[in-house]
Design a protein around this motif. Structure first.
Motif, PDB file in Angstrom:
ATOM      1  N   ASN A   1       0.813  -1.210   0.000  1.00  0.00           N
ATOM      2  CA  ASN A   1       0.000   0.000   0.000  1.00  0.00           C
ATOM      3  C   ASN A   1       0.850   1.264   0.000  1.00  0.00           C
ATOM      4  OD1 ASN A   1      -2.313  -1.507  -0.044  1.00  0.00           O
ATOM      5  ND2 ASN A   1      -2.825  -1.212   2.099  1.00  0.00           N
ATOM      6  N   ILE A   2       1.989   1.189   0.676  1.00  0.00           N
ATOM      7  CA  ILE A   2       2.905   2.334   0.644  1.00  0.00           C
ATOM      8  C   ILE A   2       3.407   2.557  -0.779  1.00  0.00           C
ATOM      9  CG2 ILE A   2       5.184   3.127   1.387  1.00  0.00           C
ATOM     10  CD1 ILE A   2       4.570   1.721   4.084  1.00  0.00           C
ATOM     11  N   ARG A   3       3.747   1.464  -1.446  1.00  0.00           N
ATOM     12  CA  ARG A   3       4.169   1.581  -2.849  1.00  0.00           C
ATOM     13  C   ARG A   3       3.027   2.095  -3.731  1.00  0.00           C
ATOM     14  NH1 ARG A   3       8.567  -1.133  -4.983  1.00  0.00           N
ATOM     15  NH2 ARG A   3       7.321  -1.881  -6.742  1.00  0.00           N
ATOM     16  N   LYS A   4       1.803   1.709  -3.390  1.00  0.00           N
ATOM     17  CA  LYS A   4       0.654   2.178  -4.176  1.00  0.00           C
ATOM     18  C   LYS A   4       0.514   3.690  -4.118  1.00  0.00           C
ATOM     19  CE  LYS A   4      -2.121  -2.014  -3.472  1.00  0.00           C
ATOM     20  NZ  LYS A   4      -3.347  -2.574  -2.856  1.00  0.00           N
ATOM     21  N   PHE A   5       0.546   4.258  -2.867  1.00  0.00           N
ATOM     22  CA  PHE A   5       0.333   5.702  -2.821  1.00  0.00           C
ATOM     23  C   PHE A   5       1.543   6.467  -3.341  1.00  0.00           C
ATOM     24  CE2 PHE A   5       1.523   5.465   1.856  1.00  0.00           C
ATOM     25  CZ  PHE A   5       2.607   6.322   1.818  1.00  0.00           C
ATOM     26  N   LEU A   6       2.744   5.870  -3.234  1.00  0.00           N
ATOM     27  CA  LEU A   6       3.900   6.506  -3.866  1.00  0.00           C
ATOM     28  C   LEU A   6       3.751   6.505  -5.388  1.00  0.00           C
ATOM     29  CD1 LEU A   6       6.850   5.054  -1.736  1.00  0.00           C
ATOM     30  CD2 LEU A   6       6.064   7.435  -1.785  1.00  0.00           C
ATOM     31  N   ARG A   7       3.324   5.362  -5.923  1.00  0.00           N
ATOM     32  CA  ARG A   7       3.117   5.259  -7.369  1.00  0.00           C
ATOM     33  C   ARG A   7       2.063   6.268  -7.831  1.00  0.00           C
ATOM     34  NH1 ARG A   7       3.279  -0.160  -7.753  1.00  0.00           N
ATOM     35  NH2 ARG A   7       1.085  -0.417  -7.236  1.00  0.00           N
ATOM     36  N   TYR A   8       1.002   6.390  -7.032  1.00  0.00           N
ATOM     37  CA  TYR A   8      -0.087   7.292  -7.394  1.00  0.00           C
ATOM     38  C   TYR A   8       0.345   8.758  -7.310  1.00  0.00           C
ATOM     39  CZ  TYR A   8      -4.138  10.243  -6.534  1.00  0.00           C
ATOM     40  OH  TYR A   8      -5.043  11.264  -6.562  1.00  0.00           O
ATOM     41  N   LEU A   9       0.917   9.148  -6.171  1.00  0.00           N
ATOM     42  CA  LEU A   9       1.292  10.546  -5.981  1.00  0.00           C
ATOM     43  C   LEU A   9       2.317  11.003  -7.021  1.00  0.00           C
ATOM     44  CD1 LEU A   9       1.619  10.849  -2.094  1.00  0.00           C
ATOM     45  CD2 LEU A   9      -0.111  11.902  -3.552  1.00  0.00           C
ATOM     46  N   LEU A  10       3.340  10.185  -7.218  1.00  0.00           N
ATOM     47  CA  LEU A  10       4.411  10.594  -8.127  1.00  0.00           C
ATOM     48  C   LEU A  10       3.940  10.593  -9.578  1.00  0.00           C
ATOM     49  CD1 LEU A  10       7.438   8.792  -6.456  1.00  0.00           C
ATOM     50  CD2 LEU A  10       6.716  11.168  -6.217  1.00  0.00           C
TER      51      LEU A  10
ATOM     52  N   MET B   1      -5.336   5.016  -0.797  1.00  0.00           N
ATOM     53  CA  MET B   1      -4.373   4.033  -1.298  1.00  0.00           C
ATOM     54  C   MET B   1      -3.683   3.323  -0.134  1.00  0.00           C
ATOM     55  SD  MET B   1      -3.899   3.950  -4.712  1.00  0.00           S
ATOM     56  CE  MET B   1      -5.603   3.507  -4.452  1.00  0.00           C
ATOM     57  N   GLY B   2      -3.448   4.067   0.929  1.00  0.00           N
ATOM     58  CA  GLY B   2      -2.720   3.512   2.072  1.00  0.00           C
ATOM     59  C   GLY B   2      -3.508   2.491   2.865  1.00  0.00           C
ATOM     60  N   VAL B   3      -4.823   2.468   2.730  1.00  0.00           N
ATOM     61  CA  VAL B   3      -5.651   1.493   3.451  1.00  0.00           C
ATOM     62  C   VAL B   3      -6.348   0.557   2.479  1.00  0.00           C
ATOM     63  CG1 VAL B   3      -5.980   3.004   5.430  1.00  0.00           C
ATOM     64  CG2 VAL B   3      -7.596   3.126   3.540  1.00  0.00           C
ATOM     65  N   ASP B   4      -5.788   0.413   1.293  1.00  0.00           N
ATOM     66  CA  ASP B   4      -6.403  -0.414   0.265  1.00  0.00           C
ATOM     67  C   ASP B   4      -6.365  -1.893   0.656  1.00  0.00           C
ATOM     68  OD1 ASP B   4      -7.632  -0.524  -2.301  1.00  0.00           O
ATOM     69  OD2 ASP B   4      -5.792  -1.374  -3.134  1.00  0.00           O
TER      70      ASP B   4
END
Length: 943
Positions: free
Chosen positions: A710-719, A773-776
């Motif tokens: 999930n951390i990778r998800k929100f990083l992927r999304y934000l960036l 994204m962080g709680v997906d």
């Protein structure tokens, strides 16, 4: 050190120089019954919690001001100031619209940042409350467990090996008590404690009749009366001297911080390049043009750098840890979550972790055969010779006799049967209870005498009077010891002499059961001699344990937990080795390991003696090939951990005893047992299992992997979304003439997006969707791939490629939307104004960024997998769309953000082109899945 009067009822004299009973009297405590609950509550209210003073929390106004200390926010404030200055010079607009909008966005961003910090603080505080130490106290004459934070002066503290001392206390009674005080005094060896009065107030390290908060009991037990709590303890005095301690960032948080700094440099450089490009290509003709370019550059830098990442990361980690706690795994620090997701080896104890820690009788071998008694429906295992009825009757007698020669007891608590006593003895009671539930027995026996078990005798006997009948002696113990005292054996309902052949067959049965990893006990009985019957057991002693009738031998085992085999299979599927380390016999360890699928018949079982003789190089080879270690001492665990780590493994290690603490401390993930574990073990561990269950460890590993995903998800999304904003502005400026912008725009400086529009995009896409994204929920099967390597980065090359591709797609979709509605450019035929086209492009960018969130849920799986599972994401998506509609149609927002109302055709084109981010990613994911399937058709690598 004298104890402050404000924090303890003691008036004069240090407790170490006074008689312990006098101390108890002055504290108003009865050493035999302790404080009452009511008095303990009153004192807790008077003296406060037994906790060290927390660092002074900054007031709200200071925390609010801190939100404006970010360099990028300062840049925005400077830009807003320049905008006001330009407005004052030119005065074309009635109000400085740009400055007002920027100010409003700064305030909104600060409120969101403040809320995120508060939520992260609450989540971490909730995590800390889960790991509070427990102490054993005497209150109202009853022994009970209490949170160490609730201890008060005057409480009677009960200490045992492995306990963490909860407060400073005066020893009342001591039995070989030793404590480790190195944290206070620097003394490396355990210190012996007793209740003797000291002649004078001695230095801290010499106060042998005092125990201190935060120290550990390494041996023995004691009762002590608490004399100081909280900041009045010796530990509190030291804490008072310390400055405010800053929490150490986790490796992942440090990586994200480095990423933020790197992005800041890159994006600020790009912003400068964009401003220079605009100046060179389009020219600057007025102060207003200069302000416009400056605002664009600053807004671009602010929007492209995800400054909220640290707070967001803390929230996601803390919420994930709380989810783990609900599944009986309490992770004590956020950094441990990272290690959990990387665990490549789990070293686990057997008893209570892989097994139920409740002994169960499964086999009864008698003269007529072997009987399975593992369930209520007893069945004969010997199908030959028609012995079914005799073997079953003999098994029943064996269990009844074993249940009577017994010190354990069954307790009916609300219809649920609970057992109290030695696990072996409770096994007999439970087996007899199952028997009686099917075949009620009319016989009832009253106990009148006992010869207790001892390790020297290896047996025990009890004398019972049957209602209306004679007195019986019932015995159980080691089969060889018991057989030596037997002269007869029971076959069916008859008593026959026990000859040599009968003894041989009984001992062979013992060997057979032992080979199958059963612990064996023999059962025998006799009618008591007349003197016992006459004196109601007063004369009953060892001399009457002769001429017994041998009934049978039972096979007892601590059975595997039903869920443990599934958990081990899941661990193996995830590429995680599971190693059993136990102090049990090798045969028992091998049997349980085979039953659980942890080892095969061919796998070796290495004993502690072999580890003792192996040098470090040999040990590294042993741990690489051995799934089971037996007869292992606690000190061997540390060597095993070190050897595995030297081979590059990320090791999780379980433990419960004091001597396990070094191994738990050394392991990457030390795991303490919440039920059987000592306070010292829990202190050394990074994770505590509240159910002592191996399956919980594997579930925690899964949760750890989901959190990292999930951390990778929100990083992927934000960036990705931030890259889209940067590239849109950059290419829009560079190719303004090609796209028809310069021809259609009446503005001197032509920009694809206004500074306020960039900031708005950042505001609606970087907050709630990123947290969602962080709680997906889990999308990819995180246990179908090997552990993450210790050196693997949160953002690797493959992710950077996705970020670049998505950002490029977003920019193309945005600029193409504008081109479609403008006359000229690459796609001729448009008839709209530049303001309308820019509003449509602005809407496309916002929609594309929001749709990217659904893409970011997996780097491989299609966007439709689990599409409806994340309600938080859907809620944030809906809210952002509503806000974007408001910006497009609400008049005062149109003025603030430079938008105009759109027609249905504009929305259709914006939605269609924004969806390009979905289709491009779907094609890429399909190629990735096809390539993976071609290279690994059976999915072996994933497993």
């Amino acid at each position: 050190m004298a104890i402050p009067e404000s924090s303890t009822p003691l008036a004069t004299g240090h407790p170490s120089t006074r008689d312990a009973r006098d101390v108890a009297g002055q504290l108003g405590t009865d050493p035999e019954s302790g404080l009452s609950e009511a008095e303990a509550e009153r004192r807790l209210a008077e003296y406060g919690p037994n906790e060290l003073r927390a660092a002074t929390r900054k007031p709200l106004w200071k925390r609010a001001l801190a939100q404006f200390a970010d360099p990028l926010i300062i840049l925005l404030l400077v830009a807003a100031g320049v905008s006001v200055a330009a407005w004052l010079l030119e005065g074309e607009d009635p109000v400085p619209i740009d400055a007002i909008v920027i100010g409003a966005i700064i305030v909104l961003n600060s409120i969101i940042g403040l809320a995120q910090e508060a939520r992260a603080d609450r989540a971490v505080a909730a995590l800390a409350s889960l790991t509070r130490a427990q102490s054993t106290v005497l209150r109202d004459g009853r022994i009970r467990s209490a949170s160490s934070a609730d201890l008060v002066p005057g409480d009677i503290l009960l200490l045992a090996e492995g306990d963490r001392v909860g407060a400073d206390a005066r020893v009342l009674t001591s039995h070989s008590l030793h404590t480790m005080e190195s944290s206070l005094t620097g003394e490396s060896a355990p210190v012996e404690k007793d209740a003797a009065i000291l002649p004078a107030l001695l230095p801290l390290g010499d106060r042998a009749n005092m125990v201190f908060a935060g120290t550990a009991v390494t041996r023995g037990n004691a009762r002590a009366i608490i004399t100081a709590t909280g900041m009045s303890t010796e530990t509190g005095a030291i804490a008072d001297l310390l400055a405010e301690t800053k929490a150490e960032a986790t490796p992942l948080q440090r990586e994200v911080s480095r990423l933020g700094r790197t992005l800041s440099i890159i994006v600020i450089s790009i912003a400068i390049v964009v401003m220079i490009t605009i100046t060179l290509v389009q020219g600057i003709t007025s102060p207003a043009d200069l302000v416009t370019v400056l605002l664009l550059g600053v807004s671009l830098a602010v929007a492209a750098v995800p400054e909220g990442l640290p707070a967001l990361l803390s929230i996601v980690l803390a919420l994930g840890v709380q989810r783990m706690a609900k599944r009986n795994a309490i992770v004590k620090s956020l950094s441990s979550v990272e290690s959990l997701g990387s665990a490549s080896v789990i070293c686990t104890d057997k008893t209570g972790t892989l097994t139920t820690n409740r002994m169960r009788i499964e086999r009864v071998v008698t003269a007529s055969g072997e009987t399975d008694v593992s369930s209520t429906a007893f069945r004969d295992l010997d199908a030959e010779g028609g012995a079914t009825g005799a073997a079953l009757r003999e098994a029943e007698v064996t269990l009844r006799v074993g249940a009577l020669a017994n010190d354990a007891r069954l307790v009916d608590e609300g219809g649920e049967i609970q057992v109290e006593g030695d696990p072996t003895e409770t096994a007999f009671l439970l087996a007899a209870h199952r028997l009686d539930s099917e075949r009620p027995s009319p016989r009832r026996f009253g106990r009148i005498g006992e010869v207790p078990f001892s390790s020297e005798r290896k047996m025990m006997s009890t004398a019972h009077r049957e209602a209306g009948g004679p007195v019986f002696v019932f015995s159980k113990g080691a089969p060889d010891v018991l057989l030596a005292r037997c002269t007869d054996q029971r076959i069916g309902d008859e008593i026959v002499p026990l000859d040599d052949d009968g003894r041989r067959r009984a001992l062979e049965a013992v060997e057979t059961l032992s080979a199958q990893a059963y612990r064996t006990l023999g059962v025998a009985y006799r009618i008591a001699p007349e003197e016992v019957e006459a004196t109601e057991g007063a004369a009953f002693d060892e001399s009457h344990e002769q001429d017994l009738v041998y009934v049978g031998t039972v096979g007892i085992i601590d059975p595997p937990r039903p869920e443990a085999a599934r958990a081990i299979e899941e661990a193996h599927r995830a590429g995680i080795r599971v190693i059993m380390i136990t102090g049990d016999h090798p045969a028992t360890a091998a049997r349980i390991a085979r039953d659980l699928g942890l080892a095969s018949e061919a796998d070796p079982v290495v004993s502690g003696a072999e580890l003792e003789s192996a040098d470090d190089a040999r040990l590294r080879d042993i741990v690489a090939a051995t799934p089971v270690f037996a007869r292992v001492a606690p000190e061997h665990k540390l060597r095993i951990v070190d050897a595995l780590q030297e081979r590059g493994q990320i090791v999780a290690m379980t433990g419960d005893g004091v001597n396990d603490a070094p191994a738990l401390k050394s392991a990457d993930i030390g795991i303490a047992m919440g039920i059987a574990g000592t306070e010292v073990t829990k202190e050394a561990a990074r994770m505590v299992l509240t159910d002592d269950n191996f399956a919980t460890i594997v579930a925690a590993v899964r949760e750890g992997r989901v959190i990292f995903d999930n951390i990778r998800k929100f990083l992927r999304y934000l960036l990705s979304s931030n890259a889209g904003e940067v590239l849109t502005v950059f290419f829009g400026v560079v190719f303004a003439g090609v796209l028809g912008f310069t021809q259609a725009s009446p503005e001197a400086v032509v920009l694809p997006l206004l500074a306020t529009q960039i900031l708005w995009t950042n505001l609606v896409t970087d907050s709630a969707p990123a947290l969602a994204m962080g709680v997906d929920p889990e999308v990819d099967d995180v246990m179908a791939r090997p552990p993450r390597g210790a050196g693997d980065r949160a953002i690797d090359g493959a992710m950077w490629a996705i970020i670049a591709t998505t950002g490029l797609t977003m920019s193309i979709a945005t600029l193409l939307t504008m081109d479609i509605f403008l006359p000229g450019g690459i796609v001729p035929g448009g008839v709209d104004t530049f303001e309308t086209a820019r509003t449509a492009g602005f809407t496309t960018l916002v929609l594309a960024a929001l749709l990217t969130a659904f893409n970011a849920r997996s780097a491989r799986a299609s966007v439709v997998r689990g599409l409806l599972r994340n309600r938080v994401l859907w809620g944030s998506f809906a809210l952002a769309v509503v806000l974007q509609i408001a910006v497009v149609y609400v008049p005062f927002l149109q003025v603030a953000f430079g938008t105009t109302a759109l027609e249905p055709i504009h929305w259709a084109v914006s939605i269609g082109l924004a969806s390009l981010v979905i289709w491009v990613e779907e094609v890429r994911k399909a190629i990735v899945r096809a390539r993976a399937s071609r290279l690994d058709p059976d999915g072996i690598a994933a497993r």
